[in-house]
Scaffold this motif. Sequence first.
Motif, PDB file in Angstrom:
ATOM      1  N   ARG A  63      40.358  48.180  63.985  1.00  5.75           N
ATOM      2  CA  ARG A  63      40.011  49.382  63.218  1.00  5.75           C
ATOM      3  C   ARG A  63      38.677  49.188  62.490  1.00  5.75           C
ATOM      4  NH1 ARG A  63      45.721  51.673  60.653  1.00  5.75           N
ATOM      5  NH2 ARG A  63      46.797  51.908  62.647  1.00  5.75           N
ATOM      6  N   GLY A 113      39.686  37.348  60.450  1.00  2.00           N
ATOM      7  CA  GLY A 113      40.398  38.547  60.023  1.00  2.00           C
ATOM      8  C   GLY A 113      40.110  39.709  60.953  1.00  2.00           C
ATOM      9  N   GLU A 161      43.371  49.991  57.565  1.00  2.00           N
ATOM     10  CA  GLU A 161      44.629  49.265  57.358  1.00  2.00           C
ATOM     11  C   GLU A 161      44.519  47.885  57.975  1.00  2.00           C
ATOM     12  OE1 GLU A 161      48.386  50.772  58.495  1.00  2.00           O
ATOM     13  OE2 GLU A 161      48.337  52.451  57.101  1.00  2.00           O
ATOM     14  N   MET A 162      44.970  46.864  57.229  1.00  2.00           N
ATOM     15  CA  MET A 162      45.035  45.505  57.751  1.00  2.00           C
ATOM     16  C   MET A 162      46.416  44.947  57.437  1.00  2.00           C
ATOM     17  SD  MET A 162      41.248  43.901  56.883  1.00  2.00           S
ATOM     18  CE  MET A 162      41.368  42.591  58.102  1.00  2.00           C
ATOM     19  N   ASP A 163      47.086  44.478  58.484  1.00  2.00           N
ATOM     20  CA  ASP A 163      48.449  43.949  58.332  1.00  2.00           C
ATOM     21  C   ASP A 163      49.365  44.956  57.646  1.00  2.00           C
ATOM     22  OD1 ASP A 163      47.611  41.521  59.477  1.00  2.00           O
ATOM     23  OD2 ASP A 163      46.917  40.788  57.525  1.00  2.00           O
ATOM     24  N   ASN A 184      39.985  42.792  63.118  1.00  2.00           N
ATOM     25  CA  ASN A 184      40.754  44.023  63.048  1.00  2.00           C
ATOM     26  C   ASN A 184      40.008  45.075  63.853  1.00  2.00           C
ATOM     27  OD1 ASN A 184      41.383  46.792  61.830  1.00  2.00           O
ATOM     28  ND2 ASN A 184      42.982  45.529  60.916  1.00  2.00           N
TER      29      ASN A 184
END
Length: 246
Positions: A195, A191, A125-127, A193
Amino acid sequence: MTSDRSDLGNQALSKVAEIGITSQLDAVENIDVDIRTDPVKLIQGKVDSVVISGQGLVMKQDLRMENITVSIDPVSINPLSAILGNIEFTHPSDAEAIMVLTQADLNRAFSSDYMQTKLHGLKIEMDGQPVTIDVQHATIDLPGENKLVIAGDFTIREQPELKKISATAIPAVEADGNRIALEILAAEGQGLNLRLVMAMFEQLIALLDMRNFNIPGMSFQLHKLEAQAGKLVIHAKAQVAQIPSM
């Protein structure tokens, strides 16, 4: 004369063991087995010591070890099986093992076809949105001071633009002794992240699962890790039930 017979017997047993171990590996540059006993003890099924050392051993998933040394305590073997080329211990024996994987070994494994399939199609999941990540290229650096750095170029399928990410972690031993744990110290990139960082580290953890180092009759458990400059030194406890036969 007795000493000569003993040496010949040791050499014959050692050669059988070397052939057996080699047959279980994808590739090997050198393997040396040093079995110490004498004719009387061999008839009784007693072996004073076994030391296995090897260079350039390629295990599962194209995982190469620069070198390995396994030292086995005095053991009892089945003498009849040994004569037939199967060195089988009457009881599993404890052993100490030291494995060295170089930075080049880790990067070789990480760029293998097997690992490339694992690093493509990562779901994260991103944003707050589910996305699919393809890691195009990943490298591992061992700068020393017990640190491990992983860096990668990746694309998001939903936004096909090449991005970069890197993270530094300290490796440790999981409680079960099969897998390493990684404590993330820092991460940076486009970007960024966490995760995604964890997903990449998880693939490295799976690659270095000690069960990938097992061969028939020998199993290993992590005891201690040292991330030195340019190499990862693994200290392991081993249980040996037999020297693999062909």
